[in-house]
Design an enzyme around this catalytic site. Structure first.
Site, PDB file in Angstrom:
ATOM      1  N   TYR A 155       0.751  -1.228  -0.001  1.00  0.00           N
ATOM      2  CA  TYR A 155      -0.096   0.144   0.032  1.00  0.00           C
ATOM      3  C   TYR A 155       0.742   1.198   0.075  1.00  0.00           C
ATOM      4  O   TYR A 155       0.614   2.098  -0.810  1.00  0.00           O
ATOM      5  CB  TYR A 155      -0.789  -0.036   1.251  1.00  0.00           C
ATOM      6  CG  TYR A 155      -1.884   1.124   1.258  1.00  0.00           C
ATOM      7  CD1 TYR A 155      -3.008   1.168   0.381  1.00  0.00           C
ATOM      8  CD2 TYR A 155      -1.783   2.058   2.029  1.00  0.00           C
ATOM      9  CE1 TYR A 155      -3.807   2.306   0.256  1.00  0.00           C
ATOM     10  CE2 TYR A 155      -2.812   3.191   2.217  1.00  0.00           C
ATOM     11  CZ  TYR A 155      -3.621   3.320   1.282  1.00  0.00           C
ATOM     12  OH  TYR A 155      -4.629   4.324   1.243  1.00  0.00           O
ATOM     13  N   LYS A 159       0.952   3.885  -3.223  1.00  0.00           N
ATOM     14  CA  LYS A 159       0.607   4.959  -3.348  1.00  0.00           C
ATOM     15  C   LYS A 159       1.911   6.212  -3.453  1.00  0.00           C
ATOM     16  O   LYS A 159       1.687   7.224  -3.952  1.00  0.00           O
ATOM     17  CB  LYS A 159       0.175   5.657  -1.713  1.00  0.00           C
ATOM     18  CG  LYS A 159      -1.243   5.007  -1.270  1.00  0.00           C
ATOM     19  CD  LYS A 159      -2.206   5.401  -2.644  1.00  0.00           C
ATOM     20  CE  LYS A 159      -3.759   4.847  -2.134  1.00  0.00           C
ATOM     21  NZ  LYS A 159      -4.672   5.437  -3.101  1.00  0.00           N
TER      22      LYS A 159
END
Length: 251
Positions: A155, A159
């Site tokens: 994650y 991002k």
């Protein structure tokens, strides 16, 4: 200065709930013709019916699906002015040691958060270039600027990659009248995944998190929608390649 979007065609992904839903609602209230996309067919249909928008149930981790979505919108509306990519998330994962992470665990988060943004931008760019106008906003995260509170390696990496894609697209598309920016939210209780994360902190962890925020409160989906609409509006026409942290000052 009031930000109006009358006559503008908008696509918001991840719009069945949470941040995407709040952005879609704000755009509809400001006069845009709004299309919603989400993998959650029932959720996106319900949101669209509630706000008077068009629903598209689609998995944007597929290049073909993204291309077909843009093609369908352009065929209906004869253009696309505003694109907000709010889809993504942790796909049900929780933080674990890196040696426990499978290749599939890694790739599914990249597909949702980065691949989909790339596929959509690739499909929308020719339409916006032809019109000499476009606004693209990605919803990244504080996890795209520093380690993630989720503890999920994929994650945080995805991002960060989304922020890089945003900046590169801003450089490429700027000469064609297209701006590309990103909103990086802090912790917002906006969907079942963030609710599970919030509960996992327990009372003491929740208290520490709130006390680490200058404003001493968590954000709301509406806080993020306000920032997204700034980037989408005419007053931000000379703003591109930027990442705006909307996190109550925590960063």
């Amino acid at each position: 200065m009031q930000n109006r979007f009358d006559g503008r065609v908008a696509l918001v992904t991840g719009a069945a709930q949470g941040i995407g839903r709040a952005i879609a609602l704000a755009l509809a209230e400001a006069g845009a013709s709004v299309h919603l996309a989400d993998i959650d067919a029932a959720g996106v249909s319900a949101t669209a019916a509630e706000i008077g928008a068009s629903a598209h149930a689609v998995d944007l981790g597929s290049a073909e699906a993204a291309q077909a979505l843009i093609r369908d919108i352009v065929a209906t509306e004869d253009g696309l002015d505003l694109l907000v990519h709010a889809a993504g998330g942790v796909r049900g994962q929780v933080g674990r040691p890196i040696e426990e992470i499978s290749e599939e665990d890694w790739r599914v988060i990249f597909a949702a958060n980065v691949d989909a943004a790339f596929f959509l931008a690739r499909a929308a760019a020719p339409v916006m270039r032809k019109a000499r106008y476009g606004r693209i906003v990605t919803i990244s995260s504080g996890a795209g600027l520093r380690p993630s509170l989720t503890g999920i390696q994929a994650y945080a990496s995805a991002k960060h990659a989304l922020v890089g894609l945003t900046k590169q697209l801003a450089w490429e598309l700027g000469p064609h009248g297209i701006t590309v920016n990103s909103v990086a939210p802090g912790f917002v209780r906006s969907n079942p995944a963030t609710e599970r994360q919030w509960e996992s902190y327990g009372p003491e962890g929740q208290k520490r998190l709130v006390e680490s925020i200058h404003t001493r409160r968590l954000g709301t989906p509406q806080d993020i929608a306000h920032a997204a609409l700034f980037f989408l509006g005419e007053p931000a026409g000379w703003v591109t390649g930027q990442v705006l942290s909307v996190d109550g000052g925590r960063s």
